[in-house]
Design an enzyme around this catalytic site. Structure first.
Site, short mmCIF file in Angstrom:
data_model
loop_
_atom_site.label_atom_id
_atom_site.label_comp_id
_atom_site.label_asym_id
_atom_site.label_seq_id
_atom_site.Cartn_x
_atom_site.Cartn_y
_atom_site.Cartn_z
N SER A 182 0.79 -1.23 0.00
CA SER A 182 0.00 0.00 0.00
C SER A 182 0.82 1.27 0.00
O SER A 182 0.32 2.32 -0.41
CB SER A 182 -0.94 0.01 1.22
OG SER A 182 -0.20 0.00 2.43
N HIS A 210 -5.30 -3.47 -2.43
CA HIS A 210 -4.99 -2.49 -3.48
C HIS A 210 -4.84 -3.13 -4.85
O HIS A 210 -4.46 -2.45 -5.81
CB HIS A 210 -3.72 -1.72 -3.11
CG HIS A 210 -3.87 -0.93 -1.86
ND1 HIS A 210 -4.36 0.35 -1.83
CD2 HIS A 210 -3.63 -1.26 -0.56
CE1 HIS A 210 -4.41 0.79 -0.59
NE2 HIS A 210 -3.96 -0.17 0.20
N LYS A 240 -11.74 0.64 -1.45
CA LYS A 240 -10.75 1.24 -2.36
C LYS A 240 -11.32 1.22 -3.77
O LYS A 240 -12.20 2.00 -4.07
CB LYS A 240 -9.42 0.52 -2.19
CG LYS A 240 -8.88 0.77 -0.77
CD LYS A 240 -7.82 -0.16 -0.35
CE LYS A 240 -7.34 0.17 1.06
NZ LYS A 240 -8.20 -0.34 2.13
#
Length: 384
Positions: A182, A210, A240
Site C-alpha cells: 500500500s 490495493h 478502495k
C-alpha cells in the site's frame, strides 16, 4: 522529581511528535469522494485517495444503496449468525466468489477485521506465521494476536522466507503478504510464494486490498498472476477500487465454513447494513462490465511515470496507481505536500512509523481527467 500525570505524559508525547514533524491531524472533507474534493471552502484535485476506479460516488451505487435502504432499512439489527444476515449479504458473497472463480466467500466489516479474524481463526500456539516486513499493520496485528510464532522476512526476500520455512517445526504454517504493497505500490511475487507454500505445506494468505478492482481486468492479483490453489486464502477490501466499505474473504468451502464458526471479528459484531452490500454488488458488476476504467487508469500510470522519469524525484518501481515519491526527511515531505496544496492539489505526506522513509504517496484514479494529471505534473516539475 514529580511524576507527570497521565495527561501530561500524553501532551509531552504529542509535542515530541510535533517537533519531529510526525504528528497527524484529520482534515474534514465537505463533499463526496472523487477526483475533486471540497475542503475548507476550496476545491482540491484529489491525488491521495484510494478510489481507483471512480466508483465511490457512482450514481448506480447510490441508487442501489438507496433501494437497499428502502427495502432493508438502515441497521442490520444483529450479527450474521443471529438474524443480521440479510439477502444482499448472502448474494454479495456468492457474487464475489463467482467473480474470482473460488468456491465460497465470507464478508467482514473492514479489511482490518478480516485480517485479524482469519489469521487468529487458523493459527494458535504451536503454529507459525511468516510475514513480509512491509505488510500492512492489520496483518501484523493478526499475526501477533494469533499467538503463533511470528517470523518476518525482508521485503520480497524469497531466500530468507524459504530458510525460515525450512527450519520451522510448527504443526501449521501460514505465509501472509500484501498482494500489492500500500505504501510502495509494488507487487508480491505470488507465483514464487505459492510454490514455497506448496513445498513447505503452508497456507498462503493474500491481502489484495490495493489489487482487487485494479489488476487482472479488475478481478485482482489472482487473475493477474493466473493462480489457483486450495492453499490460497484471498482477501479484498471494498473501500478502495470497489468504492464502498467492508471486506470479503474467499477460498475453499471448508475454509469459509471454518471461518464462519471461528473468526471472532465476523461472529461477534453486528452485520454491516444490507444497503451497503447491495451497492457493492452493483460495483462488482461495473468492474466486470466496464474494463475501460482499468485501461484509463493504467494510461494515467504510464504517463505519470514517463513524465517524471528524468526529474529529480525518486520514484519507486510501482506498476500500480500507488506512485510514491521518496524524500529525505519528514519536514521536506510536508513542505512539498503543502506547496502542492497551495496549487490546488491534495497529496498526503506519509511519514514514519507508517513507512520507514518519508514520502508523498500519490494515487491515481480513472476518474482523473487529463487536465488533472497535467496540473499535477506541471506543479511537481516546477517544484523540483
Amino acid at each position: 522529581m514529580t511524576r507527570l500525570s497521565l495527561l501530561d505524559e500524553l501532551a509531552d508525547g504529542l509535542a515530541a511528535l510535533e517537533r519531529q514533524h510526525l504528528r497527524r491531524r484529520r482534515r474534514v472533507v465537505d463533499s463526496a469522494q472523487g477526483a475533486r474534493l471540497q475542503r475548507d471552502g476550496r476545491e482540491l484535485i484529489n491525488f491521495c485517495g484510494n478510489d481507483y476506479l471512480g466508483l465511490a460516488a457512482h450514481p448506480q451505487l447510490i441508487a442501489a444503496a438507496s433501494a437497499g435502504l428502502q427495502t432493508y432499512g438502515v441497521g442490520s439489527g444483529a450479527s450474521h449468525l443471529v438474524c443480521g444476515h440479510q439477502a444482499p449479504h448472502e448474494q454479495l458473497e456468492h457474487d464475489f466468489a463467482a467473480l474470482l472463480g473460488l468456491p465460497a466467500a465470507l464478508g467482514f466489516s473492514t479489511g482490518y477485521a478480516a485480517n485479524l479474524g482469519v489469521i487468529t481463526a487458523l493459527l494458535g500456539r504451536g503454529d507459525a506465521v511468516f510475514a513480509d516486513k512491509l505488510n500492512h499493520a492489520s496483518l501484523n496485528d493478526g499475526c501477533l494476536l494469533s499467538r503463533a510464532s511470528f517470523h518476518r522476512f525482508a521485503h520480497n526476500d524469497l531466500a530468507q522466507l524459504e530458510q525460515l520455512l525450512a527450519t520451522s517445526s510448527a504443526r501449521r504454517k501460514l505465509i501472509a503478504v500484501d498482494a500489492v504493497y500500500s505504501m510502495d505500490g509494488d507487487l508480491a511475487p505470488l507465483p514464487a510464494l505459492l510454490a514455497l507454500a506448496e513445498q513447505y505445506d503452508a497456507w498462503l494468505y493474500l491481502d489484495d486490498a490495493h489489487g482487487f478492482g485494479v489488476l487482472g481486468d479488475g478481478r485482482g492479483s489472482l487473475a493477474h498472476w493466473q493462480l489457483a490453489s486450495p492453499r490460497i486464502i484471498y482477501m479484498a477490501t471494498l473501500g478502495k477500487a470497489v468504492g464502498t466499505a467492508g471486506a470479503l474473504v474467499a477460498g475453499e468451502q471448508v475454509l469459509i465454513d471454518w471461518l464462519s464458526n471461528k473468526a471472532r471479528t465476523a461472529i461477534y459484531t453486528t452485520a454491516a447494513p444490507a444497503a451497503l452490500a447491495a451497492a457493492t454488488r452493483t460495483a462488482l458488476q461495473i468492474i466486470a462490465n466496464e474494463p475501460w476504467r482499468q485501461q484509463r487508469l493504467f494510461q494515467h500510470i504510464q504517463r505519470f511515470r514517463a513524465a517524471l522519469a528524468g526529474s529529480r524525484y525518486a520514484l519507486l518501481d510501482s506498476p500500480t496507481p500507488i506512485q510514491p515519491i521518496i524524500l529525505p526527511t519528514s519536514e521536506q515531505a510536508l513542505e512539498l505536500a503543502q506547496a502542492l496544496e497551495q496549487r490546488g492539489l491534495w497529496v498526503v505526506a506519509i511519514r514514519p512509523p507508517t513507512v520507514p522513509t518519508p514520502r508523498l504517496r500519490i494515487t491515481l484514479s480513472a476518474a482523473h481527467g487529463d487536465d488533472d494529471l497535467d496540473q499535477l505534473l506541471h506543479a511537481l516539475l516546477e517544484l523540483q
